[in-house]
Write a protein that holds these residues in place. Structure first.
Motif, mmCIF file in Angstrom:
data_model
loop_
_atom_site.group_PDB
_atom_site.id
_atom_site.type_symbol
_atom_site.label_atom_id
_atom_site.label_comp_id
_atom_site.label_asym_id
_atom_site.label_seq_id
_atom_site.Cartn_x
_atom_site.Cartn_y
_atom_site.Cartn_z
ATOM 1 N N ALA A 45 7.228 11.729 6.322
ATOM 2 C CA ALA A 45 5.773 11.655 6.162
ATOM 3 C C ALA A 45 5.435 10.680 5.040
ATOM 4 O O ALA A 45 6.089 10.677 3.997
ATOM 5 C CB ALA A 45 5.204 13.034 5.843
ATOM 6 N N PRO A 46 4.416 9.837 5.232
ATOM 7 C CA PRO A 46 4.066 8.863 4.179
ATOM 8 C C PRO A 46 3.569 9.553 2.930
ATOM 9 O O PRO A 46 3.022 10.668 2.979
ATOM 10 C CB PRO A 46 2.965 8.018 4.832
ATOM 11 C CG PRO A 46 2.409 8.867 5.914
ATOM 12 C CD PRO A 46 3.548 9.717 6.419
ATOM 13 N N VAL A 47 3.748 8.888 1.797
ATOM 14 C CA VAL A 47 3.387 9.471 0.511
ATOM 15 C C VAL A 47 1.884 9.733 0.410
ATOM 16 O O VAL A 47 1.442 10.612 -0.334
ATOM 17 C CB VAL A 47 3.866 8.546 -0.628
ATOM 18 C CG1 VAL A 47 3.011 7.291 -0.700
ATOM 19 C CG2 VAL A 47 3.846 9.271 -1.970
ATOM 20 N N THR A 48 1.095 8.971 1.164
ATOM 21 C CA THR A 48 -0.362 9.165 1.117
ATOM 22 C C THR A 48 -0.774 10.491 1.727
ATOM 23 O O THR A 48 -1.909 10.947 1.521
ATOM 24 C CB THR A 48 -1.070 8.019 1.864
ATOM 25 O OG1 THR A 48 -0.486 7.852 3.170
ATOM 26 C CG2 THR A 48 -0.936 6.705 1.093
ATOM 27 N N PRO A 53 0.383 10.910 -5.108
ATOM 28 C CA PRO A 53 -0.506 9.920 -5.739
ATOM 29 C C PRO A 53 -1.520 10.554 -6.675
ATOM 30 O O PRO A 53 -1.793 10.020 -7.764
ATOM 31 C CB PRO A 53 -1.181 9.241 -4.550
ATOM 32 C CG PRO A 53 -0.242 9.427 -3.411
ATOM 33 C CD PRO A 53 0.373 10.772 -3.628
ATOM 34 N N SER A 54 -2.047 11.700 -6.284
ATOM 35 C CA SER A 54 -3.035 12.375 -7.132
ATOM 36 C C SER A 54 -2.409 12.862 -8.430
ATOM 37 O O SER A 54 -2.990 12.698 -9.510
ATOM 38 C CB SER A 54 -3.645 13.555 -6.363
ATOM 39 O OG SER A 54 -4.494 14.298 -7.200
ATOM 40 N N PRO A 100 9.050 9.810 -0.467
ATOM 41 C CA PRO A 100 8.696 9.539 0.932
ATOM 42 C C PRO A 100 8.220 8.097 1.106
ATOM 43 O O PRO A 100 7.970 7.410 0.110
ATOM 44 C CB PRO A 100 7.574 10.537 1.198
ATOM 45 C CG PRO A 100 6.954 10.746 -0.136
ATOM 46 C CD PRO A 100 8.069 10.683 -1.125
ATOM 47 N N PRO A 101 8.108 7.624 2.357
ATOM 48 C CA PRO A 101 7.689 6.242 2.592
ATOM 49 C C PRO A 101 6.388 5.898 1.868
ATOM 50 O O PRO A 101 5.426 6.659 1.919
ATOM 51 C CB PRO A 101 7.512 6.181 4.118
ATOM 52 C CG PRO A 101 8.434 7.235 4.644
ATOM 53 C CD PRO A 101 8.407 8.333 3.621
ATOM 54 N N GLY A 102 6.401 4.762 1.162
ATOM 55 C CA GLY A 102 5.236 4.358 0.369
ATOM 56 C C GLY A 102 5.357 4.726 -1.094
ATOM 57 O O GLY A 102 4.493 4.373 -1.903
ATOM 58 N N MET A 103 6.443 5.421 -1.450
ATOM 59 C CA MET A 103 6.620 5.850 -2.840
ATOM 60 C C MET A 103 6.824 4.639 -3.758
ATOM 61 O O MET A 103 6.399 4.658 -4.920
ATOM 62 C CB MET A 103 7.818 6.798 -2.939
ATOM 63 C CG MET A 103 7.977 7.435 -4.317
ATOM 64 S SD MET A 103 6.532 8.439 -4.757
ATOM 65 C CE MET A 103 6.970 8.959 -6.412
ATOM 66 N N LYS A 104 7.449 3.583 -3.238
ATOM 67 C CA LYS A 104 7.679 2.403 -4.069
ATOM 68 C C LYS A 104 6.348 1.824 -4.553
ATOM 69 O O LYS A 104 6.223 1.418 -5.722
ATOM 70 C CB LYS A 104 8.456 1.347 -3.282
ATOM 71 C CG LYS A 104 8.795 0.101 -4.091
ATOM 72 C CD LYS A 104 9.592 -0.898 -3.264
ATOM 73 C CE LYS A 104 9.866 -2.170 -4.039
ATOM 74 N NZ LYS A 104 10.607 -3.179 -3.232
ATOM 75 N N PRO A 146 4.862 -4.703 2.362
ATOM 76 C CA PRO A 146 3.588 -4.053 1.992
ATOM 77 C C PRO A 146 3.421 -3.868 0.489
ATOM 78 O O PRO A 146 2.302 -3.665 0.009
ATOM 79 C CB PRO A 146 3.670 -2.695 2.707
ATOM 80 C CG PRO A 146 4.676 -2.876 3.795
ATOM 81 C CD PRO A 146 5.655 -3.876 3.282
ATOM 82 N N THR A 147 4.545 -3.930 -0.257
ATOM 83 C CA THR A 147 4.474 -3.686 -1.709
ATOM 84 C C THR A 147 4.320 -4.981 -2.507
ATOM 85 O O THR A 147 4.330 -4.944 -3.726
ATOM 86 C CB THR A 147 5.750 -2.962 -2.187
ATOM 87 O OG1 THR A 147 6.888 -3.807 -1.932
ATOM 88 C CG2 THR A 147 5.932 -1.649 -1.460
#
Length: 776
Positions: A45-48, A53-54, A100-104, A146-147
């Motif tokens: 599951a994506p990090v969003t 993030p919060s 999770p994906p997007g954590m970078k 994307p990063t």
């Protein structure tokens, strides 16, 4: 959907719950992040879709609030917790695994905001600069990811911090003591990791417990064990040897250095530069420009170790020059020189050309702007760089681009190829501003020799000789373009230019004939005539001089500078009014046309000559030229005199002024007038003193013009209505008369007009230089 609902519910609970002390609140958010990895089995599951993030944003807000509530420079308990528990190390590990994906992206953003919003210096802390260094290595590994935007923001933030405190750059220089051992160690670790997935390296055991942290060695340590540095070190020593370093293991997923890379960069790594260099290749222009800005900050750092590492241990020099070469090779084989000269919008930070919006587009304009913009960037980078780095970069540009790419183009035999490559060289000469790159360009064009030239020196520096030959090329376009290149080269602030082209051949003053002074020649005679000088009124060439064309003695009493005790009038120099009149009277009256047209007198050149001479003096001030010629007694007058190939071509061209096209004559006289402006006594004597006693077989600028005038006086007799035709041609050149039928002997008439104007210009230069040297 469920995770978003959970997040909303959590925010509502936090809003209603009583506020906790900042440290407890900070620890709560960090525990919430670590709990995610312990309790969640779905790492796809994506990090969003998580609360991570919060929580990271809340932690950052708490750190900023804590700093604002404390005195400047004081570290609060939340920051102590972040440093002591090595939270940045753990975040780096999670970011590298992108789990999770997007954590970078989230980790990069957290680092960037932390360094940008916290005022106290964080980078000196080992638990900050070490994970920052590791995170830097992740940036630019893959382009168009994307990063990429977060990566460049993070790198530029680090660069800005280093610009504020340059000494911090030493934390980012990795010295490799034994590169072979370093590589073999990395390869052995890679074998051990080959069967493991990146995500599997992060296990629940590593994040066991809400307060567990990851140390520098990657082991899981409880808060109680990290209460002091001594306890932490002791517990680390007790851990099993086989416990692998999580962060280091992840680092070893990078491709090891090749033997070629090790040979090229033997001293160490400068990962910040390497990452920025990779991002300069980004297809996104904004990312590439930001990367260039980051490099600009780094090269300007004054730290010697960083400068040496930049020059010797990174690919900076190679990338700059290789890209310059590839952009040059992408240019069309032939281009209009006028397009190359007049193209606008050349600025490395604003390279955004749109062919559709350009009304003055031409084939190759996009490629030309890209090349000139990158050259502008290289120039600015070298200009801003620390001296060691600047010299290394400029030398690389010379060897890998000027010599390797441009020289074959300039040496070719195709006229169109010669014209295009010379026009590009001319544009680059005009554009370059950094001292180091100017010097390398000068040595590329002229070579480094400084001994007097000989006629047999043709092959000493083939490019120099070829370019000088092109000043007298069968193609007028090539001649004009090459002369313009030399004209702009002479205006660059590098002493070697003038010395190599002219001065080295005038050092011994062996163009003069030495006559030992007798008693009666030691003083100037009463009427102002210099001993041994020729009176123009007695010269058969000037027997038809009109009194109106000469300046009277009364006029010179007001025009010439007054004598002073320190600067007596008769100081051994030829009287300036005699020099000025010599040039003004060279062209016979019947060949003059300026006095028939208003506003074309000699005085119009005085203001320009004064301004230009002042500018040249400012350029030459640091070269410490002598104020007077070397005494003849100290000169080797027996050595054979050769004016040098450059002056030879100019004098030869000047001797054909009556038979050359108008544009060629304008360019030849323009280069000669620029040379005459230089405040060196030998140049002044050789180019501007009509009364110098020339040695047998030698010629000066004045003697060349005298021969031209002698030829002109003979040819005038053969042309009917010479003066009216001359006046008509002058008015047409000035736009005072419309174009009409072709006038006979047009080339000759235009040459006479250029000759008259050139003599007035030389007279103005001689007067301005005398006035400047006579003013106390």
């Amino acid at each position: 959907m469920f995770s978003k609902f959970t997040s909303i519910l959590q925010h509502a609970v936090e809003a209603l719950a009583p506020s906790l002390p900042l440290q407890e609140d900070f620890v709560f958010h960090w525990k919430a992040i670590t709990h995610y990895y312990i309790e969640t089995s779905d790492d796809k599951a994506p990090v969003t879709d998580t609360n991570i993030p919060s929580h990271l944003e809340q932690m950052l807000d708490i750190l900023v609030q804590e700093e604002n509530e404390r005195e400047s420079g004081e570290t609060g308990p939340c920051m102590e917790y972040l440093l002591h528990h090595k939270i940045l190390e753990t975040l780096y590990t999670l970011g590298k695994a992108d789990c999770p994906p997007g954590m970078k992206q989230q980790v990069l953003s957290f680092y960037t905001k932390l360094l940008g919003r916290i005022q106290q210096p964080l980078l000196p802390h080992i638990n900050v600069h070490r994970p920052v260094q590791k995170l830097i290595r992740l940036c630019g590994e893959v382009l168009a990811t994307p990063t990429e935007n977060e990566e460049i923001q993070f790198l530029c933030t680090v660069c800005a911090k280093l610009k504020q405190d340059p000494y911090l750059v030493n934390f980012f220089l990795e010295v490799i003591q034994d590169p072979v051992l370093h590589t073999s160690r990395r390869q052995s670790k890679l074998k051990g990791l080959a069967s493991k997935g990146t995500a599997s390296l992060i296990t629940a055991d590593m994040l066991k417990g809400q307060d567990s942290v990851v140390t520098d060695t990657g082991q899981s340590v409880q808060p109680g064990e990290t209460s002091s540095g001594a306890d932490q070190a002791e517990s680390a020593n007790d851990l099993p040897q086989q416990a692998d370093d999580l962060s280091t293991s992840l680092d070893e997923l990078n491709v090891p250095l090749s033997p070629e890379a090790l040979a090229a960069h033997p001293h160490g790594d400068y990962n910040l530069v390497d990452s920025l260099l990779n991002l300069t290749k980004s297809p996104d222009g904004r990312i590439a420009v930001k990367a260039c800005e980051g490099l600009m900050l780094l090269v300007s750092l004054p730290e010697p170790a960083a400068a040496k590492c930049l020059a010797e241990s990174t690919c900076l020099c190679e990338l700059l020059t290789d890209r310059l070469a590839s952009l040059y090779k992408a240019l069309p084989q032939s281009m209009d020189p006028l397009d190359i000269e007049t193209v606008e919008g050349v600025n490395w930070g604003l390279d955004s050309y749109s062919h559709k919006e350009d009304a003055s587009a031409f084939p190759g304009k996009r490629a030309l702007i890209s090349f000139l913009s990158w050259f502008d960037y290289c120039d600015q980078l070298i200009k801003e760089a620390q001296k060691t780095t600047a010299v290394a970069m400029a030398s690389s540009v010379r060897e890998r681009f000027f010599v390797g790419v441009m020289e074959p183009q300039l040496m070719q035999t195709s006229e169109m190829g010669i014209l295009t490559s010379t026009a590009l060289l001319h544009r680059m000469v005009r554009q370059v501003t950094s001292d180091a790159l100017v010097h390398e360009m000068v040595c590329f064009i002229l070579g480094e020799r400084r001994e007097p030239e000989k006629l047999t020196d043709i092959n000493r520096h083939p490019l120099r000789h070829r370019l000088i030959e092109h000043c007298d090329h069968i193609s007028d376009e090539i001649s004009i373009m090459t002369l313009r290149m030399f004209e702009h080269l002479l205006q660059k602030p590098d002493e070697h230019i003038l010395y190599n082209l002219v001065l080295r051949n005038l050092e011994e003053r062996n163009y003069t004939e030495y006559k030992p002074p007798c008693q009666e020649d030691k003083d100037v005679v009463e009427n102002g005539q210099i001993a041994g000088a020729v009176d123009l009124e007695e010269d058969p060439l000037f027997t038809d001089i009109s009194p109106d064309t000469m300046l009277s003695n009364q006029e010179w009493l007001t025009a010439s500078p007054p004598a002073s005790p320190d600067h007596p009038k008769n100081d051994g120099k030829t009287e300036v009014h005699k020099i000025v009149n010599s040039f003004l009277c060279l062209v016979p009256d019947e060949a003059k046309s300026s006095y028939h047209v208003e506003g074309t007198g000699y005085d119009t050149y005085l203001r320009d000559a004064h301004r230009q001479f002042r500018d040249y003096c400012a350029i030459c001030l640091r070269w410490e030229w002598p104020g007077s010629p070397t005494p003849l007694e100290k000169c080797n007058l027996e050595a054979p005199f050769f004016e040098g190939f450059f002056l030879k071509v100019l004098f030869d061209r000047m001797g054909r002024i009556l038979d050359q096209p108008y544009d060629v004559n304008l360019q030849v006289t323009s280069v000669l007038s620029k040379l005459a402006l230089f405040p060196h006594p030998h140049i002044h004597e050789y180019l501007l003193d009509p009364y110098v006693n020339l040695a047998s077989g030698c010629r000066s600028l004045f003697s060349v013009i005298v021969r031209v005038v002698a030829d002109l006086m003979v040819r005038i007799q053969r042309i009917p209505d010479f003066t009216p035709k001359l006046l008509l041609v002058r008015k047409r050149l000035l736009g005072l008369e419309p174009e009409g039928p072709i006038v006979d002997h047009m080339t000759l008439l235009e040459g006479v007009i250029v000759l008259e104007e050139f003599c007035k210009e030389l007279a103005a230069i001689a007067f301005v230089k005398y006035h400047a040297s006579s003013t106390p």
